[in-house]
Design a protein around this motif. Structure first.
Motif, PDB file in Angstrom:
ATOM      1  N   THR A 293      51.448  48.826  47.300  1.00 55.32           N
ATOM      2  CA  THR A 293      52.494  48.257  48.148  1.00 55.32           C
ATOM      3  C   THR A 293      52.593  46.745  48.025  1.00 55.32           C
ATOM      4  OG1 THR A 293      50.918  48.275  49.966  1.00 55.32           O
ATOM      5  CG2 THR A 293      52.452  50.138  49.830  1.00 55.32           C
ATOM      6  N   ASN A 294      52.081  46.210  46.935  1.00 54.04           N
ATOM      7  CA  ASN A 294      52.468  44.856  46.542  1.00 54.04           C
ATOM      8  C   ASN A 294      52.439  44.786  45.022  1.00 54.04           C
ATOM      9  OD1 ASN A 294      49.973  43.638  45.519  1.00 54.04           O
ATOM     10  ND2 ASN A 294      49.260  43.635  47.651  1.00 54.04           N
ATOM     11  N   LYS A 322      45.137  51.627  52.823  1.00 54.59           N
ATOM     12  CA  LYS A 322      46.414  51.585  53.544  1.00 54.59           C
ATOM     13  C   LYS A 322      47.573  51.814  52.577  1.00 54.59           C
ATOM     14  CE  LYS A 322      48.808  48.767  57.030  1.00 54.59           C
ATOM     15  NZ  LYS A 322      50.178  48.907  56.552  1.00 54.59           N
ATOM     16  N   ILE A 412      66.835  45.407  47.876  1.00 59.11           N
ATOM     17  CA  ILE A 412      66.602  44.815  49.202  1.00 59.11           C
ATOM     18  C   ILE A 412      67.043  45.718  50.347  1.00 59.11           C
ATOM     19  CG2 ILE A 412      68.731  43.427  49.188  1.00 59.11           C
ATOM     20  CD1 ILE A 412      66.556  41.232  50.436  1.00 59.11           C
ATOM     21  N   ALA A 413      67.739  46.795  50.038  1.00 58.48           N
ATOM     22  CA  ALA A 413      68.033  47.819  51.050  1.00 58.48           C
ATOM     23  C   ALA A 413      68.624  47.250  52.330  1.00 58.48           C
ATOM     24  CB  ALA A 413      66.765  48.627  51.361  1.00 58.48           C
ATOM     25  N   MET A 414      69.581  46.336  52.191  1.00 61.32           N
ATOM     26  CA  MET A 414      70.281  45.842  53.382  1.00 61.32           C
ATOM     27  C   MET A 414      71.791  45.961  53.179  1.00 61.32           C
ATOM     28  SD  MET A 414      69.729  41.698  53.132  1.00 61.32           S
ATOM     29  CE  MET A 414      70.808  41.411  54.533  1.00 61.32           C
ATOM     30  N   ARG A 431      59.841  44.070  43.970  1.00 56.91           N
ATOM     31  CA  ARG A 431      58.940  44.222  45.115  1.00 56.91           C
ATOM     32  C   ARG A 431      58.777  45.685  45.512  1.00 56.91           C
ATOM     33  NH1 ARG A 431      61.022  38.694  47.848  1.00 56.91           N
ATOM     34  NH2 ARG A 431      59.455  37.413  46.801  1.00 56.91           N
ATOM     35  N   PHE A 433      56.872  46.353  48.293  1.00 48.13           N
ATOM     36  CA  PHE A 433      56.356  46.254  49.657  1.00 48.13           C
ATOM     37  C   PHE A 433      56.774  47.490  50.452  1.00 48.13           C
ATOM     38  CE2 PHE A 433      57.092  41.395  49.268  1.00 48.13           C
ATOM     39  CZ  PHE A 433      55.850  41.212  48.680  1.00 48.13           C
ATOM     40  N   GLU A 434      56.003  47.801  51.484  1.00 48.87           N
ATOM     41  CA  GLU A 434      56.375  48.887  52.388  1.00 48.87           C
ATOM     42  C   GLU A 434      57.804  48.684  52.875  1.00 48.87           C
ATOM     43  OE1 GLU A 434      53.782  49.689  55.699  1.00 48.87           O
ATOM     44  OE2 GLU A 434      52.000  49.328  54.498  1.00 48.87           O
ATOM     45  N   GLY A 435      58.619  49.713  52.748  1.00 51.63           N
ATOM     46  CA  GLY A 435      59.966  49.660  53.297  1.00 51.63           C
ATOM     47  C   GLY A 435      60.948  48.782  52.552  1.00 51.63           C
ATOM     48  N   ARG A 436      60.519  48.137  51.482  1.00 51.33           N
ATOM     49  CA  ARG A 436      61.394  47.197  50.780  1.00 51.33           C
ATOM     50  C   ARG A 436      62.685  47.879  50.311  1.00 51.33           C
ATOM     51  NH1 ARG A 436      62.419  41.667  49.442  1.00 51.33           N
ATOM     52  NH2 ARG A 436      63.650  41.730  47.568  1.00 51.33           N
ATOM     53  N   LYS A 439      63.208  52.059  54.723  1.00 48.71           N
ATOM     54  CA  LYS A 439      62.064  52.362  55.579  1.00 48.71           C
ATOM     55  C   LYS A 439      61.394  53.661  55.135  1.00 48.71           C
ATOM     56  CE  LYS A 439      60.659  52.713  60.388  1.00 48.71           C
ATOM     57  NZ  LYS A 439      61.003  52.531  61.795  1.00 48.71           N
TER      58      LYS A 439
END
Lengths: 473, 206
Positions: A293-294, A322, A412-414, A431, A433-436, A439
């Motif tokens: 997740t990174n 995690k 970016i999921a926005m 990226r 990252f979690e939820g990047r 969600k």
């Protein structure tokens, strides 16, 4: 090289307890990180000092869905519409040129700067976006800034900065077929970790970097921030000049000759020292993929997911535990053969014409695996137009992939493009990252070749097994 | 901006390493045009279940950590995106300082411009603070910006670094833009000596 560019832009020298004031040659603006900065200018009664060195575009919150019958890209999200409208108003009020949604030059901010020839060696370039490091591929000093700083640059064309340290990232040897610039940078970040470059500017060098196209160099510089470095640079050379020449904003005639003469003096002098160094061998580098997740949680595609129990450091073990829980992965699992739900080819890391050509090379004449969603999102309207002129859109469509409008899309999921909770994606973005990407969404970062190979099989696939070496070379 | 001299308060421990700004404030909350109201979305994906209910095991939802003013994060806090919405969200959630062993560059710079203190401590102090916060949620620490010290409940004060310019601006409640505006002559002189190679307006006309 970093020192030269820095020194050429000092407006006021810094000291130990005082940042230097740097002049900014080009300021790129987008809808998400600029609204509060324009508001600040209004509150203080200030103008944009140099609108002629400022350029705005729309990319982050914009949909990539097909155009309507009116030829426009519909924006149904009320909040996104309001944000885009505010950018339009700000650009009108402050005389800033804007590439509005769907117009011929619009696209991801880090795709359009180089595409227009605005990104040039030796310049200072900033944007309220951490992937501004992309522009360092030209030997520019380019880095992401916060919204307060966007306000500073709009109002004064200058920026307060403490001088960072320098790190040489040397990539020796030559890449094997099926291995790309993306794999180099994923390997660098896997080596140093996501915090390894904090406080540094990277300079990428060595035979493998020299052999890359400008687009490959952009992919590498783009992800400098994922290693913690605000900026990454590559010394300009003939490849750089060749790329810039003839672009809309490239110098012309005598100006061109003078510019090239200046650019040739930028590379780091022989014998110059760096504060730190990382060395990587391209000869033995296979395709890379992330499992965590990174972006630092990456491995060779043929490796197995690491085992937290084998880590000595308690916090590193916790972090890996995690990450694997979030990703739904088991220690020692191979990712090859892992079914995925979505393949995303796009983002400021890998949405340029060469990225699309590479993906098309694998997908041509083949079909996307059943039940898999494959999105191909060009980085700009110009990239889209060029890809269509080359027939790449047909390759993708005939394979069963979606061919979308330009923008940041699922990176970016926005903007409506996103994973559902629990879904797996192989993604060419930057990226994991979690939820990047939505969600609960789970991202494996990889190259366009790996993404395309995965698109065909529906499971994580080593691109070297899909087609022969000749096709990949 | 209000002057900031100190932060005194209880600690909320979130000791994961590499907490990125996408966790601090997910991108879908960035479609705003002002700085306010982001506190409720701070750490949204870690804080709320799919149905919107608070997850009881997340530190910011635990009754004993309500009202904490100082967040302790793991190493490399604030990595990833440059979004200044991250410090805005943390401040909106009631935090005046974040403590870590080190911060990502852009997050640190953004925080200093908004009056969110990024306090860097050594590994040992970091571990001690996490244990203190976990064992006794009522533990209070005092952060003195002028003295650049963080004082633990046992009276031990550890110093933390902050650059003199940011410190001056925070203590006096002045923003950094004023300083840049005061250098207008120097910027003009620079522009006089270095002609522009690009003109973004040019394409608009032709």
């Amino acid at each position: 090289m970093f020192e030269k560019v820095w020194d050429q832009h000092v407006v006021a020298a810094g000291a130990e307890d005082m940042p230097a004031v740097l002049y900014i040659d080009l300021h790129l603006v987008h809808e998400v990180t600029s609204p509060q900065a324009f508001t600040l200018l209004r509150e203080r009664g200030l103008k944009v000092r140099r609108p002629d060195r400022t350029l705005a575009t729309m990319d982050h919150s914009t949909p990539t869905t097909p155009r309507g019958l009116d030829g426009l890209i519909p924006v149904t999200d009320v909040q996104a519409r309001a944000q885009l409208d505010f950018l339009i108003k700000n650009c009108e009020d402050f005389d800033v040129p804007l590439y509005a949604l769907g117009t011929e030059n619009q696209g991801i901010v880090h795709v359009i700067g180089p595409e227009q020839g605005l990104t040039q060696p030796g310049m200072t370039i900033v944007c309220g976006d951490s992937h501004t490091s992309t522009h360092g591929a030209f030997g520019a000093l380019a880095f992401g800034i916060g919204t307060s700083e966007v306000g500073h640059v709009l109002a004064t064309q200058t920026l307060l900065q403490y001088k960072p340290k320098t790190m040489a990232v040397r990539v020796n040897g030559r890449l094997s077929p099926g291995v790309t610039a993306k794999d180099i940078i994923l390997a660098v970040i896997a080596r140093i970790g996501v915090g390894g470059g904090t406080g540094y500017v990277f300079e990428y060098m060595g035979e493998a970097i020299r052999a890359l196209s400008m687009e490959g160099r952009m992919t590498i510089c783009n992800m400098s921030i994922e290693g913690g470095a605000r900026a990454g640079m590559v010394a300009p050379d003939e490849t750089t000049f060749e790329y810039i020449k003839g672009r809309p904003h490239a110098p012309k005639g005598e100006d061109w000759d003078r510019a090239v003469e200046h650019w040739r003096r930028l590379p780091t002098d022989d014998g110059a020292t760096f504060d730190n160094e990382v060395i990587l061998d391209a000869n033995t580098l296979p395709p890379m993929i992330t499992y965590g997740t990174n972006p630092g949680m990456g491995m060779q595609i043929t490796d197995r997911v690491p085992d937290p129990d084998k880590l000595g450091d308690v916090s590193a073990k916790m972090a890996l535990d995690k990450a694997l829980t979030y990703m739904g992965l088991q220690p020692n699992e191979s990712l090859l053969g892992k079914p995925v739900d979505v393949v995303f080819i796009g983002s400021c890391t890998n949405s340029r014409i060469s990225d699309l050509r590479e993906a098309a090379k694998i997908m041509k004449g083949r079909k996307v695996a059943e039940g898999l969603r494959v999105m191909v999102v060009p980085g700009s309207q110009r990239v889209k137009a060029q890809a269509e002129a080359e027939g790449l859109d047909r390759v993708f469509r005939e394979a069963g992939a979606e061919w979308r409008e330009a923008g940041c899309s699922m990176c970016i999921a926005m903007n409506g493009d996103q994973l559902a909770p629990g879904q797996y994606a192989v993604s060419t973005s930057n990226r994991n990252f979690e939820g990047r990407q939505g969600k609960g969404g789970r991202t494996f970062l990889a190259s366009p070749l790996t993404a395309a190979a995965t698109a065909i099989h529906g499971v994580v696939t080593d691109p070297r097994t899909v087609v022969g070496e000749r096709e990949l070379a | 901006m209000e002057p900031i001299r100190s932060v005194t308060g209880r600690l909320a421990p979130l000791p994961m390493n590499d907490i990125d700004t996408d966790q601090i404030i997910p991108a879908r909350y960035l479609k705003v045009t002002d700085k306010h109201g982001l506190g409720a979305a701070c750490f949204s994906d870690w804080r709320y279940a799919a149905d919107g209910s608070p997850k009881p095991d997340f530190v910011l939802n635990m009754p004993q950590y309500q009202g904490a003013q100082i967040l302790i994060g793991g190493h490399n806090f604030g990595c990833g995106s440059s979004r200044e919405h991250a410090p805005w969200a943390l401040m909106g959630a009631g935090f005046g300082a974040v403590v870590s062993t080190y911060f990502a560059d852009i997050f640190r710079s953004n925080s200093l411009k908004n009056g969110l203190l990024p306090v860097i401590v050594d590994e040992e102090t970091h571990k001690q603070l996490i244990s203190l916060a976990q064992e006794d949620p009522n533990t209070q620490v005092h952060i003195d910006l002028e003295a650049q010290t963080l004082t633990l409940p046992d009276g031990r004060a550890v110093t933390f670094p902050i650059d003199g310019f940011s410190k001056h601006c925070l203590l006096n409640g002045v923003d950094q833009l004023g300083y840049l505006l005061s250098l207008d002559d120097k910027a003009s002189a620079y522009e006089g000596a270095n002609s522009a190679r690009i003109n973004t307006h040019a394409m608009m006309q032709g």
